[in-house]
Motif scaffolding. Sequence first.
Motif, PDB file in Angstrom:
ATOM      1  N   VAL A   1       1.606 -14.404  51.327  1.00 25.42           N
ATOM      2  CA  VAL A   1       2.525 -13.704  50.426  1.00 25.42           C
ATOM      3  C   VAL A   1       3.927 -14.287  50.592  1.00 25.42           C
ATOM      4  N   GLN A   2       4.556 -14.581  49.473  1.00 22.57           N
ATOM      5  CA  GLN A   2       5.933 -15.051  49.506  1.00 22.57           C
ATOM      6  C   GLN A   2       6.759 -14.261  48.511  1.00 22.57           C
ATOM      7  N   LEU A   3       7.971 -13.913  48.933  1.00 22.23           N
ATOM      8  CA  LEU A   3       8.917 -13.222  48.073  1.00 22.23           C
ATOM      9  C   LEU A   3      10.157 -14.095  47.965  1.00 22.23           C
ATOM     10  N   GLN A   4      10.519 -14.439  46.743  1.00 16.63           N
ATOM     11  CA  GLN A   4      11.651 -15.328  46.506  1.00 16.63           C
ATOM     12  C   GLN A   4      12.726 -14.568  45.757  1.00 16.63           C
ATOM     13  N   ALA A   5      13.817 -14.266  46.458  1.00 17.14           N
ATOM     14  CA  ALA A   5      14.925 -13.539  45.843  1.00 17.14           C
ATOM     15  C   ALA A   5      15.947 -14.510  45.276  1.00 17.14           C
ATOM     16  N   SER A   6      16.542 -14.129  44.155  1.00 19.04           N
ATOM     17  CA  SER A   6      17.563 -14.961  43.521  1.00 19.04           C
ATOM     18  C   SER A   6      18.494 -14.069  42.711  1.00 19.04           C
ATOM     19  N   GLY A   7      19.582 -14.667  42.234  1.00 21.75           N
ATOM     20  CA  GLY A   7      20.483 -13.953  41.343  1.00 21.75           C
ATOM     21  C   GLY A   7      21.787 -13.504  41.967  1.00 21.75           C
ATOM     22  N   GLY A   8      21.950 -13.718  43.248  1.00 20.31           N
ATOM     23  CA  GLY A   8      23.196 -13.338  43.882  1.00 20.31           C
ATOM     24  C   GLY A   8      24.337 -14.242  43.459  1.00 20.31           C
ATOM     25  N   GLY A   9      25.536 -13.857  43.873  1.00 20.17           N
ATOM     26  CA  GLY A   9      26.702 -14.656  43.536  1.00 20.17           C
ATOM     27  C   GLY A   9      27.980 -13.913  43.814  1.00 20.17           C
ATOM     28  N   LEU A  10      29.070 -14.474  43.284  1.00 18.70           N
ATOM     29  CA  LEU A  10      30.408 -13.893  43.440  1.00 18.70           C
ATOM     30  C   LEU A  10      30.798 -13.228  42.127  1.00 18.70           C
ATOM     31  N   VAL A  11      31.226 -11.980  42.209  1.00 17.72           N
ATOM     32  CA  VAL A  11      31.608 -11.246  41.007  1.00 17.72           C
ATOM     33  C   VAL A  11      32.801 -10.354  41.333  1.00 17.72           C
ATOM     34  N   GLN A  12      33.608 -10.089  40.337  1.00 19.41           N
ATOM     35  CA  GLN A  12      34.748  -9.197  40.538  1.00 19.41           C
ATOM     36  C   GLN A  12      34.296  -7.741  40.507  1.00 19.41           C
ATOM     37  N   ALA A  22      10.662 -12.774  42.922  1.00 20.76           N
ATOM     38  CA  ALA A  22       9.362 -13.233  42.442  1.00 20.76           C
ATOM     39  C   ALA A  22       8.375 -13.225  43.597  1.00 20.76           C
ATOM     40  N   ALA A  23       7.240 -12.603  43.364  1.00 24.66           N
ATOM     41  CA  ALA A  23       6.226 -12.460  44.406  1.00 24.66           C
ATOM     42  C   ALA A  23       4.999 -13.291  44.093  1.00 24.66           C
ATOM     43  N   SER A  24       4.451 -13.907  45.112  1.00 26.39           N
ATOM     44  CA  SER A  24       3.181 -14.611  44.955  1.00 26.39           C
ATOM     45  C   SER A  24       2.043 -13.637  45.222  1.00 26.39           C
ATOM     46  N   GLY A  25       0.847 -13.977  44.791  1.00 28.68           N
ATOM     47  CA  GLY A  25      -0.291 -13.120  45.067  1.00 28.68           C
ATOM     48  C   GLY A  25      -0.710 -12.312  43.851  1.00 28.68           C
ATOM     49  N   ARG A  26      -2.008 -12.029  43.795  1.00 27.21           N
ATOM     50  CA  ARG A  26      -2.556 -11.345  42.628  1.00 27.21           C
ATOM     51  C   ARG A  26      -2.496  -9.830  42.736  1.00 27.21           C
ATOM     52  N   GLY A 113      11.657 -11.120  51.582  1.00 31.56           N
ATOM     53  CA  GLY A 113      12.184 -12.345  51.024  1.00 31.56           C
ATOM     54  C   GLY A 113      13.293 -12.892  51.904  1.00 31.56           C
ATOM     55  N   GLN A 114      13.845 -14.031  51.496  1.00 25.10           N
ATOM     56  CA  GLN A 114      14.822 -14.727  52.337  1.00 25.10           C
ATOM     57  C   GLN A 114      16.237 -14.193  52.188  1.00 25.10           C
ATOM     58  N   GLY A 115      16.484 -13.376  51.199  1.00 20.01           N
ATOM     59  CA  GLY A 115      17.819 -12.826  51.006  1.00 20.01           C
ATOM     60  C   GLY A 115      18.658 -13.630  50.031  1.00 20.01           C
ATOM     61  N   THR A 116      19.517 -12.921  49.315  1.00 19.50           N
ATOM     62  CA  THR A 116      20.456 -13.563  48.408  1.00 19.50           C
ATOM     63  C   THR A 116      21.814 -12.894  48.572  1.00 19.50           C
ATOM     64  N   GLN A 117      22.861 -13.701  48.663  1.00 17.05           N
ATOM     65  CA  GLN A 117      24.202 -13.195  48.962  1.00 17.05           C
ATOM     66  C   GLN A 117      24.860 -12.634  47.703  1.00 17.05           C
ATOM     67  N   VAL A 118      25.382 -11.448  47.825  1.00 18.36           N
ATOM     68  CA  VAL A 118      26.199 -10.828  46.778  1.00 18.36           C
ATOM     69  C   VAL A 118      27.583 -10.582  47.351  1.00 18.36           C
TER      70      VAL A 118
END
Length: 122
Positions: A1-12, A22-26, A113-118
């Motif tokens: 099983v893998q969990l891939q997080a995305s979408g973080g960033g810098l925002v005001q 996004a998750a792998s596996g059925r 998942g691996q984490g995404t910075q906000v």
Amino acid sequence: VQLQASGGGLVQAGGSLRLSCAASGRTFSSYGMGWFRQAPGKEREFVAGISSSIRSTRYADSVKGRFTISRDAAKNTVYLQMDNLKPEDTAVYYCARSPLGLSTVRNAYNYWGQGTQVTVSS
């Protein structure tokens, strides 16, 4: 099983971001999913969770009314829509899978998942 997080960033402050996981596996649809966050020097804390059936969601008091968790079974993806962001929302955000269904407890989640910075600037 893998969990891939995305979408973080810098925002005001006051801005929005949408995180994806996004998750792998059925068997994605069989599990509860959650988002947690960890700020520097602080414990990892629950942010939002959603049941396998999508009928139930739960939020930390600090994000209620601003964040929305959802999931798309066809895409094996869980989302966290974050609106009206505040500087105190700055953290690394992690998605996780719970075989015990919807839970606010960190130990209920067995894959992360691996984490995404906000980062929210004032």
